[in-house]
Design an enzyme around this catalytic site. Structure first.
Site, PDB file in Angstrom:
ATOM      1  CE1 TYR A  11      29.525 -30.901 -18.690  1.00 47.96           C
ATOM      2  CE2 TYR A  11      28.284 -29.988 -16.851  1.00 47.96           C
ATOM      3  CZ  TYR A  11      28.407 -30.240 -18.210  1.00 47.96           C
ATOM      4  OH  TYR A  11      27.420 -29.858 -19.068  1.00 47.96           O
ATOM      5  CB  THR A  88      34.030 -25.171  -4.796  1.00 48.40           C
ATOM      6  OG1 THR A  88      34.576 -25.335  -6.117  1.00 48.40           O
ATOM      7  CG2 THR A  88      34.379 -26.379  -3.963  1.00 48.40           C
ATOM      8  CB  ALA A 160      39.872 -28.967 -21.887  1.00 46.35           C
ATOM      9  CE  LYS A 216      41.034 -26.806 -11.870  1.00 42.14           C
ATOM     10  NZ  LYS A 216      40.883 -27.201 -13.247  1.00 42.14           N
ATOM     11  CB  ALA A 218      48.672 -21.051 -10.705  1.00 40.15           C
ATOM     12  CG  ASN A 220      41.487 -23.288 -14.476  1.00 37.90           C
ATOM     13  OD1 ASN A 220      41.813 -23.875 -15.514  1.00 37.90           O
ATOM     14  ND2 ASN A 220      40.647 -23.810 -13.614  1.00 37.90           N
ATOM     15  CB  CYS A 272      37.331 -23.639 -14.055  1.00 38.08           C
ATOM     16  SG  CYS A 272      36.834 -25.238 -13.425  1.00 38.08           S
ATOM     17  CE  LYS A 335      35.836 -26.824 -24.014  1.00 41.99           C
ATOM     18  NZ  LYS A 335      37.253 -27.084 -23.756  1.00 41.99           N
TER      19      LYS A 335
END
Length: 481
Positions: A11, A88, A160, A216, A218, A220, A272, A335
């Site tokens: 993605y 990850t 997003a 990154k 923080a 999210n 995420c 979503k």
């Protein structure tokens, strides 16, 4: 001519590299992956991921300066800049299980880069990684360097899903973190020049490595926190007769707060948010900050509470039993405008309903039956691993049918749950839906999609998150066990 290689065709890797190729015609971009099925998808007319606008970008560049290949070592060896965009996942066992990031795939990518490289390289972290990962990767590369110079940069993605191409074309910011050394600064400048082909210079932010990595996580965590905050308010709104849409609109007009990420729903999902928050929690715990860890844990707890609350509301409204009742599920992706189901609230809601012996009829315009079956039979976090390392899943689940039409899903059902805010669910003929359902007919709107007043006039008993309760529901409170 600069050669860029990206390890990982998922993605993040696929769309990001496609846009770099489009905006930088003088850069040769190759995306590599060990999954031949995924690479074949990228080389076909049916791309392996759905993202508005992605098809056009890939078709304009593929075969010119954008290539997809399974020959990982060859293209890594030839590249000047190597982006690493591998999974990850959250660790499922051992130290930090359920919280820490599993860096197995990152480490193996780093060792492979060291093994095959014959020239100096800039290695760019694109995956979301814990703070100080760069340091570990640096050690692996420098201990296996054979006289080759590797410079590590952190360039986290802020995409997003559903708007990824637009986000790449017009980013709020591009963040590049590197060492505060001559080599580090030179590498930052090299990557900055790639993005400067289309991103205004003031939007390219340069920091040290650790600030980029932490930014990154923080970002999210802050976004997820807003969703959990408005979802916590939605429970209070239902209890008091307030309308969460009016409350969130009111607070969103405050310029200090702003309106984004204030839509109450059945809960947040995606690859995420939960993973990054739990990663943040683990980092805080490891650094002796239990109070900070507990603060962020609560964001995930509220999200779990919201899904449990929704399931309990369904069961309690329908005479406290849904055993053998058909319930339509409209929407399964986390979503709209994406086919991604990672951490989608629909999984936990469906499992909760199945636990109460309901029969589910599921419709989502972008999610396949195979994917839904996998998601409902897989353990948490298994899905974060590459497909060939995931446990096999059954070909079907006894109480679940997957259909390709919303009207088919709702036919003869006792209730319908809207779990994704696809635009087509706003446009359904709800009179036709009502006529085809068992009576009393229930709507449980987890995304505040329907016009509550209109569907009540048709005859539905409606539960819409954070809205004043239907008289029917006031007599049947949803108790969270």
């Amino acid at each position: 001519m600069v050669k860029v290689c990206c390890i990982g065709a998922g993605y993040v890797g696929g769309p990001t590299m496609a846009v770099i190729a489009l905006k930088c015609p003088k850069v040769v971009v190759t995306v590599v992956d060990i999954s031949s099925q995924r690479i074949n998808g990228w080389n076909s007319d049916h791309l392996p991921i759905y993202e508005p606008g992605l098809d056009d970008v890939v078709k304009q560049c593929r075969g010119k300066n954008l290539f997809f290949s399974t020959d990982v070592e060859k293209h890594v060896s030839e590249a000047d800049i190597v982006f690493v965009s591998v999974n990850t996942p959250t660790k499922t066992h051992g130290l930090g299980a359920g919280k820490a990031a599993d860096l197995t795939y990152w480490e193996s990518a780093a060792r492979m880069i060291a093994d095959v490289s014959k020239s100096d390289k800039i290695v760019v972290e694109k995956s979301t990684v814990p703070v100080k990962t760069a340091e570990a990767i640096e050690r692996i590369l420098t201990h296996n360097n054979k006289g080759i110079n590797f410079t590590i940069l952190s360039n986290p993605e802020f995409l997003a899903e559903g708007t990824a191409i637009e986000d790449l074309f017009k980013p709020d910011r591009v963040l590049i973190g590197g060492r505060e050394t001559p080599d580090g600064q030179k590498a930052i400048q090299t990557l900055k020049e790639v993005y400067a082909n289309w991103v205004p210079e003031e939007k390219i932010l340069c920091t040290n490595l650790w600030s980029a990595e932490l930014s990154k996580l923080a970002a999210n965590a802050f976004l997820a926190q807003r969703i959990s905050s408005v979802n916590a308010m939605s429970a209070l709104c239902e209890a008091t007769g307030a309308d969460v849409a009016q409350v969130s609109h009111s607070i969103g007009t405050d310029s200090r707060i702003g309106p984004k990420f204030l839509n109450a729903s059945v809960g947040f999902g995606g690859s995420c948010f939960q993973k990054d928050i739990m990663n943040l929690v683990y980092i805080c715990e490891c650094n002796g900050l239990p109070e900070v860890a507990n603060y962020w844990k609560q964001v995930v707890k509220v999200n779990d509470y919201q899904k449990t609350r929704f399931v309990n509301r369904v069961v309690s409204s329908m005479f406290n039993t849904i055993s053998n009742k058909k319930i339509a599920i409209l929407g399964f992706s986390f979503k709209k405008d994406t086919g991604d189901t990672r951490e989608t609230p629909a999984i936990d809601v469906c499992k909760g309903l199945l636990g109460d012996k309901a029969k589910l009829s599921i419709y989502d315009p972008q999610v396949t039956e195979d994917q839904i079956t996998k998601d409902l039979s897989m353990r948490k976090f298994d899905k974060d691993h590459p497909a060939h390392l995931q446990p096999p899943s059954p070909t079907s689940i006894k109480q679940v049918s997957v259909v390709w039409d919303a009207y088919e899903a709702v036919k003869d059902s006792h209730g319908l749950c809207i779990l994704t805010e696809w635009d087509e669910f706003k446009k359904l003929d709800y009179q036709k839906v009502y006529d085809s359902m068992q009576k009393p007919a229930f709507i449980f709107d987890g995304r505040n999609v329907v016009n509550v007043k209109k569907v009540r006039e048709i005859g539905f008993i409606v539960y819409s998150i954070g809205k004043p309760l239907d008289p029917w529901l006031k007599d049947m409170p949803a108790v969270v066990a």
